[in-house]
Design a protein around this motif. Structure first.
Motif, PDB file in Angstrom:
ATOM      1  N   ALA A 150       0.845  -1.055   0.061  1.00  0.00           N
ATOM      2  CA  ALA A 150      -0.069   0.065  -0.056  1.00  0.00           C
ATOM      3  C   ALA A 150       0.836   1.187  -0.044  1.00  0.00           C
ATOM      4  O   ALA A 150       1.741   1.250   0.808  1.00  0.00           O
ATOM      5  CB  ALA A 150      -0.947   0.002   1.491  1.00  0.00           C
ATOM      6  N   ASP A 165      -2.493   2.687  -4.405  1.00  0.00           N
ATOM      7  CA  ASP A 165      -2.903   3.914  -3.670  1.00  0.00           C
ATOM      8  C   ASP A 165      -4.235   3.949  -2.894  1.00  0.00           C
ATOM      9  O   ASP A 165      -5.320   4.374  -3.284  1.00  0.00           O
ATOM     10  CB  ASP A 165      -2.815   5.020  -4.604  1.00  0.00           C
ATOM     11  CG  ASP A 165      -3.055   6.407  -4.046  1.00  0.00           C
ATOM     12  OD1 ASP A 165      -3.238   6.568  -2.788  1.00  0.00           O
ATOM     13  OD2 ASP A 165      -3.209   7.355  -4.815  1.00  0.00           O
ATOM     14  N   ASP A 166      -4.366   3.441  -1.735  1.00  0.00           N
ATOM     15  CA  ASP A 166      -5.540   3.343  -0.863  1.00  0.00           C
ATOM     16  C   ASP A 166      -5.816   4.430  -0.344  1.00  0.00           C
ATOM     17  O   ASP A 166      -6.873   4.842   0.026  1.00  0.00           O
ATOM     18  CB  ASP A 166      -5.051   2.443   0.169  1.00  0.00           C
ATOM     19  CG  ASP A 166      -5.157   0.945  -0.018  1.00  0.00           C
ATOM     20  OD1 ASP A 166      -5.960   0.407  -0.840  1.00  0.00           O
ATOM     21  OD2 ASP A 166      -4.004   0.155   0.549  1.00  0.00           O
ATOM     22  N   SER A 196      -2.068  -0.657   4.425  1.00  0.00           N
ATOM     23  CA  SER A 196      -3.101  -0.251   3.676  1.00  0.00           C
ATOM     24  C   SER A 196      -4.279   0.378   4.958  1.00  0.00           C
ATOM     25  O   SER A 196      -4.849   1.412   4.240  1.00  0.00           O
ATOM     26  CB  SER A 196      -3.992  -1.548   3.248  1.00  0.00           C
ATOM     27  OG  SER A 196      -4.208  -2.487   4.205  1.00  0.00           O
ATOM     28  N   GLU A 199      -3.182   3.960   5.610  1.00  0.00           N
ATOM     29  CA  GLU A 199      -3.302   4.761   4.572  1.00  0.00           C
ATOM     30  C   GLU A 199      -4.820   5.136   4.141  1.00  0.00           C
ATOM     31  O   GLU A 199      -5.041   6.371   3.959  1.00  0.00           O
ATOM     32  CB  GLU A 199      -2.760   3.873   3.151  1.00  0.00           C
ATOM     33  CG  GLU A 199      -1.286   3.856   3.090  1.00  0.00           C
ATOM     34  CD  GLU A 199      -0.537   5.224   2.431  1.00  0.00           C
ATOM     35  OE1 GLU A 199      -1.262   5.671   1.556  1.00  0.00           O
ATOM     36  OE2 GLU A 199       0.297   5.452   3.105  1.00  0.00           O
ATOM     37  N   ARG A 200      -5.449   4.033   4.476  1.00  0.00           N
ATOM     38  CA  ARG A 200      -6.987   4.539   4.397  1.00  0.00           C
ATOM     39  C   ARG A 200      -7.269   5.457   5.317  1.00  0.00           C
ATOM     40  O   ARG A 200      -8.342   6.393   5.261  1.00  0.00           O
ATOM     41  CB  ARG A 200      -7.781   3.168   4.577  1.00  0.00           C
ATOM     42  CG  ARG A 200      -7.615   2.235   3.308  1.00  0.00           C
ATOM     43  CD  ARG A 200      -8.287   0.786   3.336  1.00  0.00           C
ATOM     44  NE  ARG A 200      -7.531   0.026   2.454  1.00  0.00           N
ATOM     45  CZ  ARG A 200      -7.632  -1.422   2.183  1.00  0.00           C
ATOM     46  NH1 ARG A 200      -8.587  -1.992   2.914  1.00  0.00           N
ATOM     47  NH2 ARG A 200      -7.092  -2.131   1.411  1.00  0.00           N
ATOM     48  N   GLN A 296     -10.950  -2.876  -5.834  1.00  0.00           N
ATOM     49  CA  GLN A 296      -9.518  -2.745  -5.489  1.00  0.00           C
ATOM     50  C   GLN A 296      -8.819  -3.823  -6.546  1.00  0.00           C
ATOM     51  O   GLN A 296      -7.586  -3.580  -6.767  1.00  0.00           O
ATOM     52  CB  GLN A 296      -9.224  -3.636  -4.256  1.00  0.00           C
ATOM     53  CG  GLN A 296      -7.890  -3.284  -3.467  1.00  0.00           C
ATOM     54  CD  GLN A 296      -7.815  -4.148  -2.055  1.00  0.00           C
ATOM     55  OE1 GLN A 296      -8.326  -4.929  -1.791  1.00  0.00           O
ATOM     56  NE2 GLN A 296      -7.046  -3.450  -1.325  1.00  0.00           N
TER      57      GLN A 296
END
Lengths: 353, 353
Positions: A150, A165-166, A196, A199-200, A296
């Motif tokens: 991620a 690219d989360d 991930s 990142e989210r 995804q």
């Protein structure tokens, strides 16, 4: 009656001998309809290929491995299917190896596995792929690997990867909820060891900030990428005096848990509560209402990672065609379904007694 | 500072050298708490096992394969997890190989795969495991295999297997629906090439017969083990002039499709329609309402199949302990959840205009 030959098959299927040979040797260059015709002819004639005439592969096994540690079966099966599809294109086989990402012996475990099974290379799934000390240790022992990670950008750290690219996708989901009028948006974390998930979270945080919404820490709940953590987290959020009107679960398993929690307290989704997930899993399409999520393309991501690995392996084999090796990025896409709807005003929270 | 040794690890973890060695070599005989203590000590000391001191396995890879052709990801991941758990107990590794069960070249494909990857043996999942000509052909080429098959009894045909009595379990599900007052019970088939689906149909048929209910052929719909076929089949049944009051989908994916179809026409499950599935998949627990189903214990079934295979492989290795090799049967268990309820009387079907 004489035994049917490859020539009989070619005549019956109205194709060249070469084409029959390609089908027998499972080469990917044959069109679907032609392949079907050849297979029919083989079945009708009861033709059995002569092993000595077959284009037997070298005695060396060409096998790659996938190592993973993830509680989400749909993610894993999608990764496997993507890698398998690249394997089929190229004649490789696949070993799978679930492991404990937190084990201090992981480097030894993976190296032992690769040596005893003579694996040519490794696709590393998150979270292992995101632990640089592990990646460095494997690379220093000569392990060929490609990581699925991620990241918003190509890390260009010398270790090949496919990056997802989360953050941007999570920004879009949050923006979608804000544009529906939601101001109190809950966020349920996945495992902290998965990049991930952070990142989210960062995408969620940035979208709130850009729209001038103050982040309320009470609306952010830690957990893992599981249904149970989604259920528990949502029950906790819904029990707040001023509960959220929308919840963003950081994967679809979590969002499924949120949906069950909402229904268990008699809420009508999406009218009483909007729910969004992340992954575009089969569940997200099959639940009622179906889930708004980010698509995804895990299978495609994994296929690309395996192609990258195999191209790298072939660079080492001078007789094989040399393919360019490039890192590649994916951005999950927002998919709006029935689980999100415009916010309905709620009565103000009850006063203290 | 001198490099830490295995002795330092043993002292710090307060265990014997042998125990540290067992942990390093991933042997299954160490208790969880002890293992954790050793791993902590290894991490704290930053101890790295000396490869030459490690109990390196023989240069021959011990790898088994699983071959499958099944559209249901949860079934596949459960089979893999069960086989992997037997592999971990015994030091084997696993290759996976999805294939096309209808390919006339399947015997060659599987033999080529096993030879080039030097597989010791094969776990065959349905439907390949149920095609006797395939099993015979593989066995005649010396392939060691264990089958997972749908059957009420041990076939005792000389080819080791784990057999699952789907018929009895399907009888129980149908009986449960009858006892709730349902007389018009729809049945949605899975793939006809899966013996499990015909076994489930036979259980359904027998239960209706035993309860004196005439089977209405309009209530039986063909299809595959997929959500889409469940959705389509249910829409077809619900459009009948005299629709069923309960639908038995022959796996949970199908039942999930039935649930979505019922909701898409505004029905309230279970009050307007009872729904039962088969498998006890995660979806069956996570949907709303959760699904009445039969708990299939796929992971345990697959673990047993792999143990049977590995025991068989060890019989060929005189230095290894000889284990008894027995076929084994499983009966899925009825699990009653919220998707089935007593039948409510309906208005009689409309008369022709």
């Amino acid at each position: 009656m004489r035994k049917p030959t490859i020539r009989d098959v070619a005549e019956r299927a109205k194709v060249s001998l070469k084409t029959v040979s390609r089908v027998i040797n499972n080469e990917p260059s044959v069109m679907q309809a032609t392949r079907a015709r050849v297979l029919h002819a083989i079945a009708e004639l009861d033709y059995e290929p002569d092993p000595s005439a077959r284009n037997l592969r070298s005695a060396t096994a060409f096998v790659i491995g996938v190592a993973y540690d993830n509680p989400n079966p749909y993610y894993i099966i999608s990764v496997q299917n993507g890698v398998l599809s690249a394997c089929r294109e190229t004649g490789f086989d696949l070993q799978i190896h679930p492991c404990d990402a937190s084990s201090p012996l992981l480097v030894n475990e993976l190296c032992d596995w690769m040596r005893r099974s003579r694996l040519a290379g490794l696709v590393l799934a998150p979270p292992m792929s995101e632990r640089m000390e592990l990646v460095e240790a494997l690379a220093s022992r000569g392990v060929k690997l490609v990581r699925i990670i991620a990241a918003a950008e190509d890390p260009q750290d010398g270790h090949p990867c496919v990056f997802v690219d989360d953050r941007d996708a999570a920004y879009e989901i949050t923006e979608h909820l804000v544009q529906l009028g939601h101001q109190r948006i809950g966020f349920l974390w996945g495992g902290q060891e998965h990049r991930s998930s952070s990142e989210r979270y960062l995408g969620y945080e940035k979208a709130l900030q850009d729209y001038g919404i103050t982040l309320d820490k009470h609306l952010v709940v830690p957990g893992d990428y599981t249904f149970d953590d989604g259920f528990r987290g949502a029950r906790r959020l819904l029990a707040l005096r001023d509960p959220p009107t929308a919840i963003f679960g950081s994967n679809d398993e979590i969002a499924a848990g949120v949906l069950a929690a909402a229904k268990s307290v008699g809420m009508n989704v999406p009218y009483d509560l909007s729910i969004a997930g992340f992954e575009d899993s089969p569940f997200s399409k099959q639940s009622w209402p179906p889930l708004t999520t980010a698509k995804q393309a895990t299978e495609e991501i994994a296929r690309h990672a395996a192609r990258l690995l195999i191209a790298q392996l072939r660079l080492d084999a001078p007789e094989a065609p040399v393919a360019a090796v490039h890192n590649h990025g994916f951005v999950p896409q927002l998919v709006v379904r029935g689980s999100t709807a415009p916010m309905r005003p709620r009565p103000p929270p009850a006063q203290d007694a």
